[in-house]
Design a protein around this motif. Sequence first.
Motif, PDB file in Angstrom:
ATOM      1  N   GLU A   1       0.828  -1.206   0.000  1.00  0.00           N
ATOM      2  CA  GLU A   1       0.000   0.000   0.000  1.00  0.00           C
ATOM      3  C   GLU A   1       0.866   1.262   0.000  1.00  0.00           C
ATOM      4  OE1 GLU A   1      -3.046  -0.172   2.983  1.00  0.00           O
ATOM      5  OE2 GLU A   1      -3.852  -2.043   2.189  1.00  0.00           O
TER       6      GLU A   1
ATOM      7  N   ASP B   1      -8.986   3.027   2.053  1.00  0.00           N
ATOM      8  CA  ASP B   1      -9.469   2.164   3.130  1.00  0.00           C
ATOM      9  C   ASP B   1     -10.935   2.442   3.459  1.00  0.00           C
ATOM     10  OD1 ASP B   1      -9.159   0.095   4.953  1.00  0.00           O
ATOM     11  OD2 ASP B   1      -8.632   1.454   6.574  1.00  0.00           O
TER      12      ASP B   1
ATOM     13  N   TYR C   1     -18.067  -4.677   2.710  1.00  0.00           N
ATOM     14  CA  TYR C   1     -16.946  -4.846   1.810  1.00  0.00           C
ATOM     15  C   TYR C   1     -15.959  -3.715   2.050  1.00  0.00           C
ATOM     16  CZ  TYR C   1     -19.405  -1.405  -1.082  1.00  0.00           C
ATOM     17  OH  TYR C   1     -20.048  -0.286  -1.533  1.00  0.00           O
ATOM     18  N   GLN C   2     -14.739  -3.936   1.603  1.00  0.00           N
ATOM     19  CA  GLN C   2     -13.665  -2.972   1.840  1.00  0.00           C
ATOM     20  C   GLN C   2     -12.986  -2.668   0.516  1.00  0.00           C
ATOM     21  OE1 GLN C   2     -10.082  -3.790   1.857  1.00  0.00           O
ATOM     22  NE2 GLN C   2      -9.436  -1.806   2.602  1.00  0.00           N
ATOM     23  N   ILE C   3     -12.680  -1.391   0.290  1.00  0.00           N
ATOM     24  CA  ILE C   3     -11.970  -0.935  -0.898  1.00  0.00           C
ATOM     25  C   ILE C   3     -10.651  -0.322  -0.427  1.00  0.00           C
ATOM     26  CG2 ILE C   3     -11.976   0.696  -2.827  1.00  0.00           C
ATOM     27  CD1 ILE C   3     -15.046   0.489  -2.832  1.00  0.00           C
ATOM     28  N   ASP C   4      -9.537  -0.796  -0.992  1.00  0.00           N
ATOM     29  CA  ASP C   4      -8.234  -0.246  -0.611  1.00  0.00           C
ATOM     30  C   ASP C   4      -8.107   1.206  -1.051  1.00  0.00           C
ATOM     31  OD1 ASP C   4      -7.399  -2.581   0.609  1.00  0.00           O
ATOM     32  OD2 ASP C   4      -6.410  -3.344  -1.179  1.00  0.00           O
TER      33      ASP C   4
ATOM     34  N   ILE D   1     -11.532   1.407  -8.794  1.00  0.00           N
ATOM     35  CA  ILE D   1     -11.309   0.722  -7.522  1.00  0.00           C
ATOM     36  C   ILE D   1      -9.992  -0.028  -7.619  1.00  0.00           C
ATOM     37  CG2 ILE D   1     -12.127  -1.093  -5.973  1.00  0.00           C
ATOM     38  CD1 ILE D   1     -14.981  -0.398  -6.912  1.00  0.00           C
TER      39      ILE D   1
ATOM     40  N   GLU E   1      -7.581  -2.694  -5.676  1.00  0.00           N
ATOM     41  CA  GLU E   1      -7.399  -3.701  -4.631  1.00  0.00           C
ATOM     42  C   GLU E   1      -5.918  -4.038  -4.650  1.00  0.00           C
ATOM     43  OE1 GLU E   1      -7.907  -6.262  -1.571  1.00  0.00           O
ATOM     44  OE2 GLU E   1      -9.392  -4.864  -2.329  1.00  0.00           O
TER      45      GLU E   1
ATOM     46  N   LYS F   1      -2.467  -5.832  -3.657  1.00  0.00           N
ATOM     47  CA  LYS F   1      -1.885  -7.070  -3.147  1.00  0.00           C
ATOM     48  C   LYS F   1      -0.374  -6.970  -3.302  1.00  0.00           C
ATOM     49  CE  LYS F   1      -5.771  -9.030  -2.321  1.00  0.00           C
ATOM     50  NZ  LYS F   1      -6.245  -8.818  -0.982  1.00  0.00           N
TER      51      LYS F   1
END
Length: 100
Positions: A47, A65, A76-79, A90, A92, A94
């Motif tokens: 991140e 976040d 649900y969560q959105i980075d 959006i 995400e 990783k």
Amino acid sequence: MVIKECKKSDHFILSINALLRRLPQSHPKRGLIEGDLAKRKAGVRGEEAVDYFLKDLPGFILLKDIRHSNGTGDFYQIDVLLMCSNFLLILEIKNISGTI
């Protein structure tokens, strides 16, 4: 422009480090806890790496976040939500090493 900053999970990482200092090397769950700690640290690094490239992006609004309900009690969560006048994107994030 960043509207909502991400809440860093530093306190959780600090807690896991404190647990590992007190946990005997021979504890059967130690490897599992060390693996979880490594994943969380990698996630924070991922991140931060994305933040570096997005921080000065002109003409965009960033929300980081985000946790939201779908209306039925599930969340649900959105980075990162990247917004401009033409679209929403959006992200995400990783950060995985090794073979996928």
